[in-house]
Design an enzyme around this catalytic site. Sequence first.
Site, PDB file in Angstrom:
ATOM      1  N   ASP A 253       0.851  -1.180   0.000  1.00 17.58           N
ATOM      2  CA  ASP A 253       0.000   0.000   0.000  1.00 17.58           C
ATOM      3  C   ASP A 253       0.893   1.239   0.000  1.00 17.58           C
ATOM      4  O   ASP A 253       1.927   1.266   0.678  1.00 17.58           O
ATOM      5  CB  ASP A 253      -0.906  -0.017   1.240  1.00 17.58           C
ATOM      6  CG  ASP A 253      -1.856   1.170   1.274  1.00 17.58           C
ATOM      7  OD1 ASP A 253      -2.947   1.049   0.712  1.00 17.58           O
ATOM      8  OD2 ASP A 253      -1.487   2.202   1.861  1.00 17.58           O
ATOM      9  N   GLU A 296      -4.983   2.354  -3.884  1.00 12.86           N
ATOM     10  CA  GLU A 296      -3.523   2.447  -3.917  1.00 12.86           C
ATOM     11  C   GLU A 296      -2.855   1.168  -3.454  1.00 12.86           C
ATOM     12  O   GLU A 296      -1.671   1.153  -3.127  1.00 12.86           O
ATOM     13  CB  GLU A 296      -3.054   3.629  -3.048  1.00 12.86           C
ATOM     14  CG  GLU A 296      -3.335   3.488  -1.560  1.00 12.86           C
ATOM     15  CD  GLU A 296      -4.682   4.038  -1.151  1.00 12.86           C
ATOM     16  OE1 GLU A 296      -4.843   4.341   0.041  1.00 12.86           O
ATOM     17  OE2 GLU A 296      -5.581   4.165  -2.003  1.00 12.86           O
TER      18      GLU A 296
END
Length: 396
Positions: A253, A296
């Site tokens: 992430d 993301e």
Amino acid sequence: MSLVVSVSSLLHALVLIFLGSIVYRYRGLKIYTVGTILSAATFLFFLIRWFYPNLLVLRFLGNVFLTTSRIFYFFGISRFINRNEFQFLWVMLIGIEIVLQFYFTYINSNFLARNISVILVVGFVQILTCIYLFSSRQRSFSKTAYFTAFILIIDSFFLFFRAIVIPFFNVRHLFHSNIVNATTFFLMFVTDHLRNSGFTMMVIQRLYGDLESRANLDFLTQTFNRRAMNGYLSQEEERFIKNDKIFSLILLDIDRFKQINDTYGHDSGDIVLKHISKLLECHLREGDFLSRWGGEEFLILLPNTDCQNAFAIAERLRQCVANNPSANGTIAHTISLGVGTFQQHAQTVKDLIIAVDKALYRAKKMGRNKAMIAITASASNANMKDNVNDNLSCTD
């Protein structure tokens, strides 16, 4: 047979015109279609010559159109497979052929010279087209490209064979009743039909490949999407059951991505996502699978990789992203990663994703810009404290 070949070419032209209305963005499709129309006109000229054998303009136009149609085929195929061609050379070649056909039709009528001229130009163009097709790196339609090249090889072989045998059979005109002309017209029909069919199949196969890619790729990063990755995860699980081949997962992430969007704007956030995905792709091994898992987050599948090697890869990726800012070095960023191995950290793919997600959360909690290993399946129910030493052992 002239009528049959002409009708066949026109029908293929109609099919290609219809395909062109669907996949208009493919280069070369219109040019190849023009080639089929010219080919149809060629054989119509040959047919009319049967009724008007002394009309020299039909003889001249038939040979010129035959040569030009093959050059248009070459242009169309080369552009379709994204190869550069020397347009001036081919325009000059058509010009030379027009001059030669004019000379050997109106000034010094010579049936053999007219045929040899056409055969040499068409054979050269078709052989070059074969080279382009065999050297094409377009995997999405490689099989149909090889099929089309094979048909062109056969056609070129019989063209050169015709050039050799014409003098021995004393062929004096196109409609001279002999085995050479009969075989030529029959093979023209077969190869013309198969070549046009091959190109049509190339277009269809490329269309299918593009649609499949769009269904499996993330539109922004051009990595695999979640749907495609789920398919690869299922395949790896089946491989483990059949062959006991281990695999690992890395879930990562981008740290403080919302802050990047708020500070630099969402367009810059897209730039960061594309930049990081390219960094990840460049530093993964051949055979590894990278997907945009959501927002993301990226999920990486590492086939035939144990926990120790997976953690080493995760560390390499973490350092690479931290050392290579986006937007020409103006946007700094880091990533946090969770690492896990099938069967060692979970008994199913679904549970392994949960395990690496928890490891990712621990990395975030420990201050970000870290890679953490998932808790082993045997210890998942134990009351364990998060600490940095958890990283150092793949048995946790």
